[in-house]
Design a protein around this motif. Structure first.
Motif, short mmCIF file in Angstrom:
data_model
loop_
_atom_site.label_atom_id
_atom_site.label_comp_id
_atom_site.label_asym_id
_atom_site.label_seq_id
_atom_site.Cartn_x
_atom_site.Cartn_y
_atom_site.Cartn_z
N SER A 93 0.82 -1.21 0.00
CA SER A 93 0.00 0.00 0.00
C SER A 93 0.85 1.25 0.00
N GLY A 94 2.03 1.19 0.62
CA GLY A 94 2.92 2.34 0.60
C GLY A 94 3.35 2.70 -0.80
N ASP A 95 3.66 1.69 -1.60
CA ASP A 95 4.02 1.93 -3.00
C ASP A 95 2.85 2.55 -3.76
N VAL A 96 1.65 2.06 -3.48
CA VAL A 96 0.47 2.58 -4.17
C VAL A 96 0.30 4.06 -3.85
N SER A 97 0.46 4.42 -2.58
CA SER A 97 0.34 5.83 -2.17
C SER A 97 1.38 6.69 -2.87
N LYS A 98 2.62 6.20 -2.95
CA LYS A 98 3.68 6.96 -3.62
C LYS A 98 3.40 7.08 -5.11
N ALA A 99 2.90 6.01 -5.71
CA ALA A 99 2.58 6.06 -7.14
C ALA A 99 1.49 7.09 -7.41
N LEU A 100 0.48 7.14 -6.54
CA LEU A 100 -0.57 8.15 -6.70
C LEU A 100 0.00 9.56 -6.57
N ALA A 101 0.89 9.75 -5.61
CA ALA A 101 1.51 11.06 -5.45
C ALA A 101 2.25 11.46 -6.72
N TYR A 102 2.93 10.49 -7.35
CA TYR A 102 3.68 10.80 -8.56
C TYR A 102 2.73 11.21 -9.70
N VAL A 103 1.71 10.40 -9.97
CA VAL A 103 0.87 10.70 -11.14
C VAL A 103 0.11 12.00 -10.96
N LYS A 104 -0.22 12.34 -9.70
CA LYS A 104 -0.89 13.63 -9.47
C LYS A 104 0.07 14.79 -9.66
N ALA A 105 1.29 14.63 -9.12
CA ALA A 105 2.27 15.72 -9.25
C ALA A 105 2.69 15.91 -10.70
N ALA A 106 2.82 14.80 -11.43
CA ALA A 106 3.26 14.88 -12.83
C ALA A 106 2.11 15.18 -13.77
N ASN A 107 0.87 15.12 -13.24
CA ASN A 107 -0.32 15.42 -14.04
C ASN A 107 -0.39 14.53 -15.28
N VAL A 108 -0.19 13.22 -15.08
CA VAL A 108 -0.27 12.26 -16.18
C VAL A 108 -1.50 11.40 -16.00
N ASP A 210 -8.75 -2.76 2.69
CA ASP A 210 -7.73 -1.72 2.82
C ASP A 210 -7.75 -0.91 1.53
N ILE A 211 -7.88 0.40 1.63
CA ILE A 211 -8.08 1.24 0.46
C ILE A 211 -7.15 2.44 0.54
N VAL A 212 -6.43 2.69 -0.54
CA VAL A 212 -5.64 3.92 -0.66
C VAL A 212 -6.52 4.95 -1.36
N LEU A 213 -6.83 6.02 -0.66
CA LEU A 213 -7.72 7.05 -1.18
C LEU A 213 -6.98 7.94 -2.18
N PRO A 214 -7.70 8.75 -2.94
CA PRO A 214 -7.04 9.67 -3.88
C PRO A 214 -6.01 10.57 -3.22
N SER A 215 -6.19 10.86 -1.94
CA SER A 215 -5.24 11.71 -1.22
C SER A 215 -3.95 10.97 -0.91
N GLY A 216 -3.93 9.64 -1.07
CA GLY A 216 -2.77 8.85 -0.69
C GLY A 216 -2.91 8.22 0.67
N GLU A 217 -3.98 8.57 1.40
CA GLU A 217 -4.20 8.01 2.73
C GLU A 217 -4.68 6.57 2.62
N LEU A 218 -4.16 5.71 3.48
CA LEU A 218 -4.63 4.33 3.57
C LEU A 218 -5.69 4.25 4.65
N VAL A 219 -6.87 3.76 4.29
CA VAL A 219 -7.91 3.54 5.29
C VAL A 219 -8.26 2.07 5.32
N GLN A 220 -8.60 1.60 6.50
CA GLN A 220 -9.07 0.23 6.68
C GLN A 220 -10.50 0.33 7.14
N VAL A 221 -11.42 -0.26 6.40
CA VAL A 221 -12.83 -0.11 6.73
C VAL A 221 -13.49 -1.48 6.72
#
Length: 1082
Positions: A93-108, A210-221
């Motif tokens: 999940s940490g990788d997923v959060s970092k990947a989301l941060a990248y695609v948002k920052a790079a606007n791809v 376990d879900i990584v939200l668009p913000s990069g936050e990991l939530v367990q619900v």
């Protein structure tokens, strides 16, 4: 933890001039790769090692053999022209959060992939980035008594899952038969399989995720009834997250976040099942009609009314062309018996049901039969290594009503004629076709008929009609889709006549509208609500995402600008139409839907109007007139309001209660985002018995007191002004009568929920309290500890909008001692002597931290008074409290030389002390005050210039016939617990070691406010200035120009600036007393 510089590195890479775009993107991706447990695969057979691109032969690092070509070959034939530029292989999940941060920052543009089997190619994107979960393959079992739960990561395939539970467990859950399908897309798409009639969809078995939200936050619900049974602990139940869990169970490809793990309930695997196949001879198209009619006749009952055993039987009819013009009409049988302990018992139960079906088919039987087999054999496709579905191209329709295919003679004939003609034509095409009908009903419909637990909006359907083309040899696969007899032609002719909707996991790439996929309007409407809550900025935008209705927020905005006046009412009302809250406009108007109307007719606002809301900001702020008040009621509203303000380039302020003498919660010609409707209060009890309170910022002191008097035996120290909003009170430190004994209210904050300037929602807790409040510990919490530090006392919103505070509590005492001493004093000398006497007590070594002796000089009665509050340690009875307090009070009185006129002090029930806050009638909004934090006792007690000027000024005002109702001068001592309640580094409250708070207030008659302000300003410029003290964020007055002047004693400025740069680099949240931003002049 994602390196803070990652976004800057990406931005720098994207901004680099001269380099080809692809090379620039590769540089950013390779820098990302260095932070991953997984890796980054690049097109052209290259990949990232460290921050360097390497040649193809180096790509399969770590022995995993994962290459770019290997991962894209998992896509279906439909996606041949949709190859990405790069694939980010996530391993957690940490990788997923970092990947989301990248695609948002790079606007791809990006997509998310687990197995890759999306007919509509929703798990890939041409020349974009794919975040692949294919290497996230963990499977765990949780045996709790008689129950067993399975957790499955999204990259696990059906084949891998089958192999694992066959070897390691006696349980399973229903899932699909395609061996290569990834659980991520399968579960979120509902999870159709051959057990659907007996047990329902796979998503019906999901109890948590376990879900990584668009913000990069990991939530367990979790479903609330399952969380403790799976994890062994219970967190604070959050209804908002329950809607998120509902949404991911059947709504399709990533709309709200990336599910990295599913938690499933299970059922026992039967010892034996019954499997078989039958083949029939076909001579003409009419034989296919007869065959279809037989299927309809057998499956004629409504769900729940099926004959005995029918729900246990799935007949999977297939019409296919077998090469050289041969025609095959057959059906496969899956029967899951209730009596499955022996092969004989299973077969005995199944045989009459199967025979009943055979009796319906009026065609010659060529071959066939059934047999009982061990349960491990019930998934034959999953253990067939030759089965490779990626070469197929298929389309499928969900038949919503049985009458669409069974009572529709014209369609049945068209269907039969088309398939019969195809088998005559396909001999020389180098491919075959097949068409299947999958019957649903049974438990598929009954498991959740009202869509309360899942978002599978097609569950009440009759079944699916599917048509596939399969190549016989390598070569051009385009004709399979676009040629004669291809899936496009079948789609446009036969399937179009069925009506119905598309099946989420097997839809045509040409489908564009969500309504074509989600047939239940109520389900789609709720999905859009969840979308607004979790992805209001549409990070997971895609062709078939749960798109939000178009919201022309800025229509008629007139070009934006920094002032709210540049945005017209139409734009504000377009925003209001998308809020749970509303927008209030001046001149007694507000927004009803998307129209401007009179507020008095807006029942949804419960009487709230622009004028009523504005009165909460206090008399000092009458001169300010915001262009609009955005009343937010949900997290979605907060995010939407921030996005609106950013898009329109509006200056804005954040307000909870509005009581800011500096008017930092309002402004002119700008926008106020008001949290006054955020009024939730909840209690959480940890396993060790500690009680925590969760308080939203719009809760007033009065409402908080009413709530804990009714529901809890605990409290935390807070202020005594009934109309103060808890949000601003806690942000500014939270001084009150209990500060000497317990510390500031903000010292009790153990966690916060914050919407950052970019719309990201984060929860952050003290590490010592997180698990005790939530019931579990999150690995990502550490990266936001600086945010928690900043919101504990730094003042007005500077780095984000806090939407909830979690506070530890102390037991509410049964009895306290309180009252008032009144002393004689009608000369400046007497006033000076009185003040020095009180100072003398707090200079002695005997001053009790349990006693607050608050000197008050009140013009209404022209007396010198001391309000006393004693919070006894032994408070079980009134006698106990008084016995402890009396010697302390006598010691205090011994320091005061003025004659004592009135003594009215005694023990009171503690609840009565708080009840006084509920009956207070004087609105603080009529007062104008100026306050100074006295940093050193000497400044107030041993400063001749201050003491003499103060006494003379107070005496003059007591005698002057000014046009005021009253004035008061009050001093509240701090010290003791205020100075040492929290360890160093836990709070940004810079003035906690100060001596106390000096306050001067005037209460005005209507219409005399300018005269009132002049008097306060005069006192501030003369007497208060002689204190040599400073303001705090909550007590600075409207004459303070900026934070530097307000907090000259602030030693935390450097740290706050760094945090500001981290969480609000665009300086979106700003104001006269917000954290100064480097080089911005705020």
């Amino acid at each position: 933890m994602l390196r803070p510089m990652l976004g800057l590195l990406v931005a720098a890479a994207l901004a680099e001039g001269g380099a080809p775009k692809e090379a620039v993107e590769y540089e950013g991706l390779c820098r990302l790769a260095k932070d991953l447990a997984g890796k980054v695969l690049l097109r052209n057979a290259t990949c990232c090692l460290g921050v360097v691109r390497e040649a193809a032969y180096l790509c399969p690092v770590r022995g995993d053999g994962v290459t770019f070509n290997g991962t894209v070959e998992q896509y279906l034939v439909d996606c041949d022209g949709q190859m990405p530029r790069s694939v980010i292989i996530a391993r957690g999940s940490g990788d997923v959060s970092k990947a989301l941060a990248y695609v948002k920052a790079a606007n791809v543009e990006f997509r998310v992939k687990s197995g890759g089997h999306s007919q509509a190619c929703l798990s890939t994107v041409k020349d974009g980035v794919v975040i692949s979960l294919e290497q996230m393959k963990a499977i765990e079992y949780y045996a709790l008594g008689s129950e067993t739960f399975i957790s499955v990561e999204s990259g696990v395939t059906a084949s891998e899952l089958h192999a694992d539970y066959t070897e390691n467990s006696a349980v399973y859950f229903p899932h699909g038969l395609d061996p290569w399908i990834g659980m991520g897309g399968h579960m979120t798409g509902g999870g159709f399989g051959h057990l659907i009639r007996k047990f329902g969809f796979a998503s019906d078995f999901v109890v948590g995720a376990d879900i990584v939200l668009p913000s990069g936050e990991l939530v367990q619900v979790f479903e609330p009834e399952y969380e403790e049974r799976v994890t062994g602990k219970r967190s604070v139940y959050n209804p908002r997250d329950k809607d998120l869990l509902w949404a991911i169970k059947g709504s399709g490809h990533a709309n709200f976040g990336i599910v990295t793990k599913f938690y499933m309930r299970t059922i026992p695997r039967p010892e034996y099942v019954v499997l078989g196949a039958y083949e029939y001879a076909v001579a003409k198209a009419a034989d296919l009609e007869a065959y279809w009619t037989a299927i309809c006749a057998f499956y004629s009952e409504e769900p729940g009314d099926e004959a005995a055993g029918v729900r246990n039987l799935l007949v999977w009819p297939t019409v296919s062309q077998g090469g050289a013009g041969a025609f095959s009409l057959r059906f496969r049988v899956y029967y899951i018996p209730d009596s499955n302990g022996t092969a004989q018992g299973a077969l005995a139960e199944a045989t009459p049901v199967v025979n009943a079906f055979l009796a319906k088919v009026p065609l010659p039987l060529v071959s066939g039969g059934v047999q009982a087999a061990p349960q491990s054999s019930q998934f034959p496709d999953l253990v067939d290594p030759a089965f490779q579905r990626t070469s197929h191209t298929c389309v499928a329709r969900v038949v919503t009503a049985r009458a669409d295919v069974c009572g529709n003679t014209a369609w049945v004939r068209q269907f039969a004629n088309y398939l019969y003609a195809e088998t005559r034509l396909f001999a020389d095409r180098g491919s075959t076709f097949s068409s299947q009908f999958n019957v649903w009903g049974g438990a598929a419909a009954l498991a959740d008929p009202s869509f309360e637990r899942t978002s599978v909006s097609t569950r009440n359907a009759f079944g699916t009609v599917q048509y596939c083309r399969i190549p016989l040899a390598p070569g051009d696969r385009t004709p399979l889709i676009h040629g004669a007899g291809g899936t496009r032609e079948f789609n446009a002719t036969v399937l179009a006549a069925v009506g119905g909707v598309w099946y989420l996991n097997a839809m045509d790439p040409l489908v564009t509208e969500p309504e074509q996929v989600y047939p239940e309007p109520a389900v789609l409407a709720k999905l859009r609500t969840v979308k607004r809550a979790y992805d209001p900025l549409d990070v997971f935008a895609r062709p078939l995402g749960v798109a939000l209705p178009s919201s022309p927020f800025l229509a008629g905005a007139g070009g934006g600008g920094s002032a709210g006046g540049a945005v017209g009412p139409a734009a504000f009302c377009a925003l209001a139409a998308n809020l749970t809250g509303t927008v209030l406009l001046p001149s007694a108007t507000c927004c009803g839907g998307a129209a401007v109307q009179s507020c008095e007719s807006d029942a949804a606002n419960a009487g709230l109007s622009y004028a009523v809301s504005q009165q909460k900001t206090g008399i000092d702020c009458d001169a300010f007139a915001p262009s609009a008040l955005i009343v937010v009621r949900t997290l979605v509203d907060v995010k939407a309001a921030l996005a609106f303000a950013a898009a329109a380039k509006l200056a804005f302020r954040i307000r909870s209660g509005g009581q800011s003498p500096a008017c930092a919660s309002t402004c002119s010609d700008c926008v106020v985002i008001t949290l006054e409707a955020f009024e939730g209060i909840e209690y959480a009890r940890s396993q060790d018995g500690a009680t925590y309170i969760g308080v939203e910022p719009g809760v007033t002191v009065k409402r908080l007191v009413r709530d804990y008097l009714a529901h809890a035996d605990v409290y935390f120290p807070h202020g005594a002004h009934p109309t103060d909003g808890i949000g601003g009170h806690l942000a500014g430190g939270g001084a009150g009568m209990l500060t000497r004994k317990f510390g500031f209210a903000s010292d009790f904050v153990v966690g916060v929920e914050v919407v950052l300037a970019n719309g990201k929602f984060v929860k952050v807790f003290d590490e010592d309290h997180e698990e005790r409040v939530l019931g579990y510990r999150r690995a990502y919490n550490a990266e936001h500890q600086d945010l928690l530090w900043a919101v504990r006392g730094n003042g007005h919103a500077s780095v984000g909008v806090v939407t909830k505070y979690w506070l530890r509590t102390v037991p509410r005492p049964r009895y306290a001692v309180q009252g008032q001493y009144v002393f004689a004093g009608d000369t400046p000398t007497a006033i000076k002597s009185f003040w020095e006497s009180v100072c003398g007590y707090y200079a002695s070594g005997n001053a009790s931290r349990n006693l607050v002796a608050q000197p008050r000089i009140d013009a209404a009665s022209r007396v010198l008074a001391v309000a006393v509050f004693y919070f006894a340690d032994d408070n079980r009875t009134a006698a106990d409290a008084w016995a402890e307090a009396e010697p302390v009070l006598q010691d205090f009185l011994s320091h005061v030389s003025a004659p004592l006129l009135v003594e009215s002090v005694g023990p009171v029930k503690n609840d009565d002390q708080f009840l006084s806050l509920l009956t207070a009638t004087t609105p603080r909004t009529r007062e104008s005050c100026t306050s100074r934090v006295v940093l050193r006792r000497e400044a107030a007690c041993e400063n001749p210039a201050f003491l003499e000027g103060f006494a003379a000024r107070v005496y003059d005002e007591m005698l002057s016939p000014l046009l005021f109702q009253a004035f008061s001068v009050t001093f509240t001592p701090w010290g003791s617990a205020a100075a040492d309640a929290l360890p160093a580094g836990k709070s940004s409250l810079a003035h906690r070691a100060a001596f106390g708070l000096f306050e001067y207030c005037r209460d005005a008659f209507a219409g005399e406010r300018q005269t009132l302000w002049d008097a306060v300003d005069s006192f501030n410029a003369t007497v208060a200035a002689d204190l040599g003290a400073a303001w705090s964020p909550n007590y600075a007055d409207r004459t303070v120009p900026d934070r530097v002047n307000a907090l000259p004693f602030d030693t935390t400025a450097g740290e706050l600036e760094a945090i500001k740069a981290k969480y609000d680099p665009a300086n979106l949240i700003r104001g006269p007393l917000s954290v100064p931003f480097p080089a911005r002049g705020w």
